[in-house]
Structures are given as structure tokens and as C-alpha cells.
Write a protein that holds these residues in place. Structure first.
Motif, PDB file in Angstrom:
ATOM      1  N   VAL A  32       0.711  -1.082   0.099  1.00  0.00           N
ATOM      2  CA  VAL A  32       0.008   0.293   0.385  1.00  0.00           C
ATOM      3  C   VAL A  32       0.711   1.151  -0.210  1.00  0.00           C
ATOM      4  N   LEU A  33       1.799   1.598   0.888  1.00  0.00           N
ATOM      5  CA  LEU A  33       2.905   2.372   0.827  1.00  0.00           C
ATOM      6  C   LEU A  33       3.157   2.698  -0.479  1.00  0.00           C
ATOM      7  N   ALA A  34       3.982   1.289  -0.735  1.00  0.00           N
ATOM      8  CA  ALA A  34       4.659   1.639  -2.955  1.00  0.00           C
ATOM      9  C   ALA A  34       3.508   1.971  -3.424  1.00  0.00           C
ATOM     10  N   ALA A  35       2.542   1.993  -3.433  1.00  0.00           N
ATOM     11  CA  ALA A  35       1.476   2.320  -4.446  1.00  0.00           C
ATOM     12  C   ALA A  35       1.299   3.666  -4.207  1.00  0.00           C
ATOM     13  N   LEU A  36       0.859   3.895  -2.737  1.00  0.00           N
ATOM     14  CA  LEU A  36       1.047   5.485  -2.235  1.00  0.00           C
ATOM     15  C   LEU A  36       2.230   6.107  -3.235  1.00  0.00           C
ATOM     16  N   GLY A  44       3.992   5.744  -5.020  1.00  0.00           N
ATOM     17  CA  GLY A  44       4.158   6.441  -6.772  1.00  0.00           C
ATOM     18  C   GLY A  44       3.375   6.962  -7.318  1.00  0.00           C
ATOM     19  N   ALA A  45       2.211   7.187  -6.745  1.00  0.00           N
ATOM     20  CA  ALA A  45       1.277   7.906  -6.999  1.00  0.00           C
ATOM     21  C   ALA A  45       1.855   9.352  -7.439  1.00  0.00           C
ATOM     22  N   ARG A  46       0.956   9.977  -8.412  1.00  0.00           N
ATOM     23  CA  ARG A  46       1.080  11.204  -8.423  1.00  0.00           C
ATOM     24  C   ARG A  46      -0.077  11.879  -8.189  1.00  0.00           C
ATOM     25  N   GLY A  47      -0.090  13.369  -7.464  1.00  0.00           N
ATOM     26  CA  GLY A  47      -1.240  14.036  -7.124  1.00  0.00           C
ATOM     27  C   GLY A  47      -1.500  13.938  -5.514  1.00  0.00           C
ATOM     28  N   LEU A  48      -0.461  13.435  -5.111  1.00  0.00           N
ATOM     29  CA  LEU A  48      -1.047  13.159  -3.336  1.00  0.00           C
ATOM     30  C   LEU A  48      -0.165  14.032  -3.149  1.00  0.00           C
ATOM     31  N   ALA A  49      -0.238  15.320  -1.735  1.00  0.00           N
ATOM     32  CA  ALA A  49       0.552  16.311  -1.322  1.00  0.00           C
ATOM     33  C   ALA A  49       1.028  15.488  -0.373  1.00  0.00           C
ATOM     34  N   GLY A  50       1.072  14.031   0.517  1.00  0.00           N
ATOM     35  CA  GLY A  50       2.141  13.682   1.075  1.00  0.00           C
ATOM     36  C   GLY A  50       1.230  11.952   1.956  1.00  0.00           C
ATOM     37  N   ILE A  51       2.151  11.796   2.767  1.00  0.00           N
ATOM     38  CA  ILE A  51       1.463  10.386   3.207  1.00  0.00           C
ATOM     39  C   ILE A  51       1.075  10.178   4.759  1.00  0.00           C
ATOM     40  N   ALA A  52       0.472  10.316   5.581  1.00  0.00           N
ATOM     41  CA  ALA A  52       0.205  10.288   7.149  1.00  0.00           C
ATOM     42  C   ALA A  52      -0.150   8.492   7.616  1.00  0.00           C
ATOM     43  N   ALA A 104      -3.055  -5.721  -3.669  1.00  0.00           N
ATOM     44  CA  ALA A 104      -3.177  -5.295  -5.039  1.00  0.00           C
ATOM     45  C   ALA A 104      -3.993  -3.847  -5.402  1.00  0.00           C
ATOM     46  N   ILE A 105      -3.837  -3.367  -4.414  1.00  0.00           N
ATOM     47  CA  ILE A 105      -3.456  -1.677  -5.043  1.00  0.00           C
ATOM     48  C   ILE A 105      -1.946  -1.308  -5.449  1.00  0.00           C
ATOM     49  N   THR A 106      -2.813  -0.212  -7.204  1.00  0.00           N
ATOM     50  CA  THR A 106      -1.429   0.198  -7.898  1.00  0.00           C
ATOM     51  C   THR A 106      -1.772   1.473  -7.705  1.00  0.00           C
ATOM     52  N   ALA A 107      -1.015   2.342  -8.243  1.00  0.00           N
ATOM     53  CA  ALA A 107      -0.396   3.532  -8.443  1.00  0.00           C
ATOM     54  C   ALA A 107      -1.643   4.061  -8.827  1.00  0.00           C
ATOM     55  N   ALA A 108      -1.457   3.593  -9.917  1.00  0.00           N
ATOM     56  CA  ALA A 108      -2.861   3.613 -11.080  1.00  0.00           C
ATOM     57  C   ALA A 108      -4.342   3.608 -10.670  1.00  0.00           C
ATOM     58  N   GLU A 109      -4.774   3.373  -9.572  1.00  0.00           N
ATOM     59  CA  GLU A 109      -5.472   2.839  -9.059  1.00  0.00           C
ATOM     60  C   GLU A 109      -5.541   4.450  -8.136  1.00  0.00           C
ATOM     61  N   VAL A 110      -4.280   4.578  -7.389  1.00  0.00           N
ATOM     62  CA  VAL A 110      -4.387   5.574  -6.297  1.00  0.00           C
ATOM     63  C   VAL A 110      -5.262   7.597  -7.358  1.00  0.00           C
ATOM     64  N   GLU A 111      -4.215   6.747  -8.156  1.00  0.00           N
ATOM     65  CA  GLU A 111      -4.480   7.954  -9.351  1.00  0.00           C
ATOM     66  C   GLU A 111      -6.009   8.549  -9.242  1.00  0.00           C
TER      67      GLU A 111
END
Length: 220
Positions: A44-48, A50-58, A113-120
Motif C-alpha cells: 500500500v505504501l509503495a502504491a501511495l 508512486g502515485a502522482r497527485g498526493l500532497a503527502g502520506i500520513a 493489490a492496490i496500484t499507483a494507477a488506482e490511486v491516481e
């Protein structure tokens, strides 16, 4: 391009890993459950990251391993509410982010199975505040990812039957939910049947979690 201009932080609650995932105990030992949880959180952390558009992770956590992972990624650690369950942890983070003028993406650590593309895709679907975007669990019971701007716009209460109540809560606040089904985010791991479902999920094929489960002889 979405209509949202509010910076959005990803919020990941991680309770202390000792005793994690008790409902998997018919198939996994305590050590195996902790090992799987670490792998899933890592994915999950790797997907987050790698995702473009997030201001940050907490991360909302008091767990030493999770805290170390957060530091390694340059993520923020929030300890307030970390022992108050999933809902309490997310709500505590929401209060902090709301005071800072940020938006919030809340998601769990058991969706390997989450991906950066799904987050985007979730971020792209989110509209101008006030807005509520949700990615449901595979059984349409759980709420596996929610974006809220502002973070306290809709009261949240997570659990096994939270998806439809969350839709109703948003509508009660005059916000029409945006629903984004995403197969990776949808596949949360709570019980032994979910392990078998993960093994059949095409999106899980390259995950470290599934590779480990197969190496341990825990799934076919």
C-alpha cells in the motif's frame, strides 16, 4: 482533469501488528499473520508513494515497525487516535488535516493489490469541495478507500457494513458520492476465503504478498 484543488493527503491507519488479523488464524500462525500484514502495508505504501497527485502520506500508528517505514518514506506519523480503531484513527487524522486546510484519502493496510494507477484514478474522479469519492470493497460491504474534501464533510464509521451507510451519510450532507470500483483496492484481506480470492485476482499476480503466500504453501 478533476475539479478538486484541495491538496489531498493519504491516511493509512496501522494498529500495532502483534495480534494482527486474528480472523486468519485458522490458516496462518501469529508470526505468519504479522509477516503478511507487513508485506501488505508495504505494498500500500509503495502504491501511495508512486502515485502522482498526493500532497503527502500520513500513517496513524504507534507500531514501531510501521513508524520506521513511515520515516524511511518521508511520511508523516500521527499518534493521536492510533489505538481508537480504524474509525477513530481516521477521524483523528481528519481533524488534523481539516485544521490545516488539506483533503484526505483514507484507506486500509490490507489491500495488497492496490496500484499507483488506482490511486491516481481515485484522485482524478474527485470533484471540487465539498466532495466525497469512494472505492468499495469487493463484496460491496466495506469502504476500502474514501476521499473527502474537506476531511470532516461527512461523518465516517468503518466496519464490515459501511459502504451503503457512507453513501447515505454523504447524501444526508448534500453531497452526491462519486463511486469508483477498482479491483485492486476492492480486494481486502480479512478472512481465509479472501486469501483464495486474492490468489485468483489477476491484479494480484505481481504482488509480494501473493508470492509469499504461495511460497509458504498458504494458497494454491
Amino acid at each position: 482533469m478533476n475539479g478538486n484543488t484541495t491538496p489531498i493527503w493519504a491516511v493509512l491507519p496501522v494498529k500495532e501488528l502483534e495480534g494482527a488479523k486474528q480472523r486468519l488464524s485458522p490458516r496462518l500462525s501469529s508470526a505468519q499473520r504479522q509477516a503478511l500484514m507487513r508485506l501488505m502495508i508495504g505494498e500500500v505504501l509503495a502504491a501511495l508513494a508512486g502515485a502522482r497527485g498526493l500532497a503527502g502520506i500520513a500513517l496513524v500508528t504507534l507500531d514501531p515497525w510501521a513508524t520506521e517505514q513511515a520515516k524511511r518514506l518521508g511520511a508523516r506519523v500521527i499518534t493521536e487516535g492510533a489505538r481508537d480503531g480504524h474509525t477513530g484513527s481516521v477521524t483523528a487524522a481528519a481533524r488534523i488535516l481539516a485544521a490545516e486546510g488539506q483533503g484526505m484519502l483514507a484507506l486500509p493496510g490490507d489491500i495488497p493489490a492496490i496500484t499507483a494507477a488506482e490511486v491516481e484514478a481515485l484522485l482524478a474522479a474527485h470533484g471540487a469541495a465539498p466532495a466525497f469519492t469512494i472505492a468499495p470493497a469487493h463484496d460491496l460491504q466495506g469502504s476500502n478507500a474514501i476521499i473527502l474534501t474537506p476531511p470532516l464533510a461527512v461523518p465516517l464509521r468503518f466496519g464490515e457494513d459501511s459502504y451503503y451507510p457512507h453513501l447515505a451519510a454523504a447524501r444526508a450532507r448534500g453531497i452526491e458520492p462519486r463511486i469508483v470500483p477498482l479491483p485492486g483496492i476492492a480486494m481486502d484481506i480479512d478472512n481465509p476465503a479472501d486469501l483464495d480470492a486474492l490468489a485468483r485476482l489477476p491484479e494480484a499476480a505481481g504482488t509480494r504478498s501473493l508470492a509469499w503466500l504461495r511460497a509458504e504453501g498458504l494458497v494454491a
